[in-house]
Design a protein around this motif. Structure first.
Motif, mmCIF file in Angstrom:
data_model
loop_
_atom_site.group_PDB
_atom_site.id
_atom_site.type_symbol
_atom_site.label_atom_id
_atom_site.label_comp_id
_atom_site.label_asym_id
_atom_site.label_seq_id
_atom_site.Cartn_x
_atom_site.Cartn_y
_atom_site.Cartn_z
ATOM 1 N N ILE A 1 -3.344 1.804 3.473
ATOM 2 C CA ILE A 1 -4.638 2.479 3.596
ATOM 3 C C ILE A 1 -4.486 3.972 3.337
ATOM 4 C CG2 ILE A 1 -6.606 2.965 5.115
ATOM 5 C CD1 ILE A 1 -5.768 0.386 6.670
ATOM 6 N N ARG A 2 -3.426 4.573 3.891
ATOM 7 C CA ARG A 2 -3.185 6.006 3.673
ATOM 8 C C ARG A 2 -3.012 6.304 2.181
ATOM 9 N NH1 ARG A 2 0.438 6.587 7.026
ATOM 10 N NH2 ARG A 2 -0.675 7.721 8.670
ATOM 11 N N ASN A 3 -2.239 5.470 1.484
ATOM 12 C CA ASN A 3 -2.022 5.672 0.051
ATOM 13 C C ASN A 3 -3.328 5.524 -0.730
ATOM 14 O OD1 ASN A 3 0.705 6.143 0.413
ATOM 15 N ND2 ASN A 3 1.292 4.027 0.050
ATOM 16 N N PHE A 4 -4.130 4.553 -0.316
ATOM 17 C CA PHE A 4 -5.449 4.370 -0.949
ATOM 18 C C PHE A 4 -6.316 5.616 -0.760
ATOM 19 C CE2 PHE A 4 -9.891 3.547 0.241
ATOM 20 C CZ PHE A 4 -10.400 3.208 -1.008
ATOM 21 N N LEU A 5 -6.404 6.101 0.482
ATOM 22 C CA LEU A 5 -7.229 7.270 0.783
ATOM 23 C C LEU A 5 -6.792 8.480 -0.034
ATOM 24 C CD1 LEU A 5 -7.512 6.981 4.678
ATOM 25 C CD2 LEU A 5 -9.385 6.715 3.048
ATOM 26 N N ARG A 6 -5.491 8.705 -0.094
ATOM 27 C CA ARG A 6 -4.983 9.871 -0.822
ATOM 28 C C ARG A 6 -5.261 9.750 -2.317
ATOM 29 N NH1 ARG A 6 0.833 11.405 2.090
ATOM 30 N NH2 ARG A 6 -0.088 12.066 4.081
ATOM 31 N N SER A 7 -5.013 8.574 -2.873
ATOM 32 C CA SER A 7 -5.241 8.366 -4.298
ATOM 33 C C SER A 7 -6.719 8.543 -4.644
ATOM 34 C CB SER A 7 -4.769 6.962 -4.693
ATOM 35 O OG SER A 7 -5.134 6.660 -6.023
ATOM 36 N N TYR A 8 -7.583 7.930 -3.849
ATOM 37 C CA TYR A 8 -9.034 7.998 -4.081
ATOM 38 C C TYR A 8 -9.515 9.443 -3.981
ATOM 39 C CZ TYR A 8 -13.864 6.206 -3.805
ATOM 40 O OH TYR A 8 -15.196 5.911 -4.040
ATOM 41 N N ALA A 9 -9.104 10.135 -2.917
ATOM 42 C CA ALA A 9 -9.540 11.517 -2.703
ATOM 43 C C ALA A 9 -9.007 12.443 -3.800
ATOM 44 C CB ALA A 9 -9.076 12.002 -1.330
ATOM 45 N N ASP A 10 -7.742 12.277 -4.158
ATOM 46 C CA ASP A 10 -7.151 13.132 -5.197
ATOM 47 C C ASP A 10 -7.887 12.968 -6.520
ATOM 48 O OD1 ASP A 10 -5.287 14.013 -3.367
ATOM 49 O OD2 ASP A 10 -3.619 12.844 -4.197
ATOM 50 N N TYR A 11 -8.215 11.729 -6.870
ATOM 51 C CA TYR A 11 -8.863 11.507 -8.165
ATOM 52 C C TYR A 11 -10.293 12.048 -8.186
ATOM 53 C CZ TYR A 11 -10.164 9.476 -12.594
ATOM 54 O OH TYR A 11 -10.589 9.328 -13.882
ATOM 55 N N THR A 12 -11.007 11.941 -7.079
ATOM 56 C CA THR A 12 -12.373 12.476 -7.057
ATOM 57 C C THR A 12 -12.372 13.985 -7.289
ATOM 58 O OG1 THR A 12 -12.390 12.796 -4.644
ATOM 59 C CG2 THR A 12 -13.235 10.686 -5.486
ATOM 60 N N LEU A 13 -11.285 14.660 -6.886
ATOM 61 C CA LEU A 13 -11.214 16.108 -7.058
ATOM 62 C C LEU A 13 -10.763 16.521 -8.455
ATOM 63 C CD1 LEU A 13 -9.837 17.456 -3.663
ATOM 64 C CD2 LEU A 13 -12.188 17.307 -4.468
ATOM 65 N N GLU A 14 -10.238 15.579 -9.221
ATOM 66 C CA GLU A 14 -9.898 15.895 -10.613
ATOM 67 C C GLU A 14 -11.168 16.174 -11.411
ATOM 68 O OE1 GLU A 14 -7.116 13.626 -12.943
ATOM 69 O OE2 GLU A 14 -6.083 12.984 -11.119
ATOM 70 N N TYR A 15 -12.214 15.415 -11.099
ATOM 71 C CA TYR A 15 -13.502 15.560 -11.786
ATOM 72 C C TYR A 15 -14.629 15.529 -10.752
ATOM 73 C CZ TYR A 15 -10.573 13.961 -15.678
ATOM 74 O OH TYR A 15 -9.564 13.810 -16.604
ATOM 75 N N PRO A 16 -14.728 16.568 -9.911
ATOM 76 C CA PRO A 16 -15.718 16.530 -8.827
ATOM 77 C C PRO A 16 -17.159 16.374 -9.306
ATOM 78 C CG PRO A 16 -14.726 18.717 -9.006
ATOM 79 C CD PRO A 16 -13.937 17.806 -9.874
ATOM 80 N N ASP A 17 -17.501 17.030 -10.421
ATOM 81 C CA ASP A 17 -18.872 16.912 -10.922
ATOM 82 C C ASP A 17 -19.144 15.505 -11.427
ATOM 83 O OD1 ASP A 17 -21.332 18.607 -11.418
ATOM 84 O OD2 ASP A 17 -21.063 17.694 -13.391
#
Length: 200
Positions: free
Chosen positions: A87-103
């Motif tokens: 779950i931690r790895n999922f959260l980090r991966s998901y959050a990191d990717y959303t910040l690559e293209y926040p708009d």
């Protein structure tokens, strides 16, 4: 100077990557075919050849964004890792990717709300397997017994925690007095989200 990996990309992939970068920095309304062609280092005719129109290339780019976002769920399939780590790895991966293209992510949330074609694949994925994968991992480590409805509610609370900082953007630092864009701060925030999710 372009790297070998960039040179090995197909024109279609270059166009999709450039479109996402432009949406992420300039927003959809300021993304034009000319800007896409310039960033992708292809001629304008290539965009028309592969996609036919600006709307199509933007929709296809958003679909590729969705596909990468969904790949974060692959961490939940790693049965060699303990459920909490998955779950931690999922959260980090998901959050990191959303910040690559926040708009792009903000636009994606809007499309989910309006059930557009670009978000249809993600909605179907969540209904068919995404939510189920999360439930299995969360259920495996919750310290207290919860009903199926409560489990779903906890997961959607987690989603809200992932989405809100991106939707708020730069104002998050002013409102919450921590920088979500800083990885250490973000991961500490996500650990608290995980703790709340698992009720530990």
């Amino acid at each position: 100077m372009k790297t070998n990996s960039q040179n090995n990309l197909t024109p279609k992939k270059k166009i999709l990557d450039a479109t996402l970068k432009l949406i992420g920095t300039n927003g959809i309304h300021h993304t034009t075919c000319r800007k896409i062609a310039a960033m992708a280092d292809v001629n304008l005719a290539a965009i028309n050849y592969y996609f036919g129109s600006k709307d199509t290339v933007i929709n296809e780019a958003l679909k590729s964004f969705t596909s990468t976002l969904m790949s974060s769920f692959d961490y939940l399939d790693d049965l060699n890792a303990p459920p909490e780590e998955r779950i931690r790895n999922f959260l980090r991966s998901y959050a990191d990717y959303t910040l690559e293209y926040p708009d792009v992510f903000r636009n994606f949330i809007e499309q989910v709300l309006h059930e557009s074609a670009a978000s249809f694949e993600y909605i179907e994925f969540m209904k068919q397997s995404g939510l189920h994968k999360l439930k299995i991992s969360v259920r495996a480590v919750t310290r207290t017994q919860v009903t199926e409805t409560e489990l779903t509610m906890k997961i959607f609370q987690m989603y809200s925690s992932l989405e809100f900082p991106v939707l708020v953007g730069n104002k998050m630092k002013i409102l919450a007095q921590f920088d979500y864009y800083d990885q250490d701060s973000r991961y500490k925030y996500l650990d608290l989200v995980l703790k709340s999710l698992l009720n530990t």
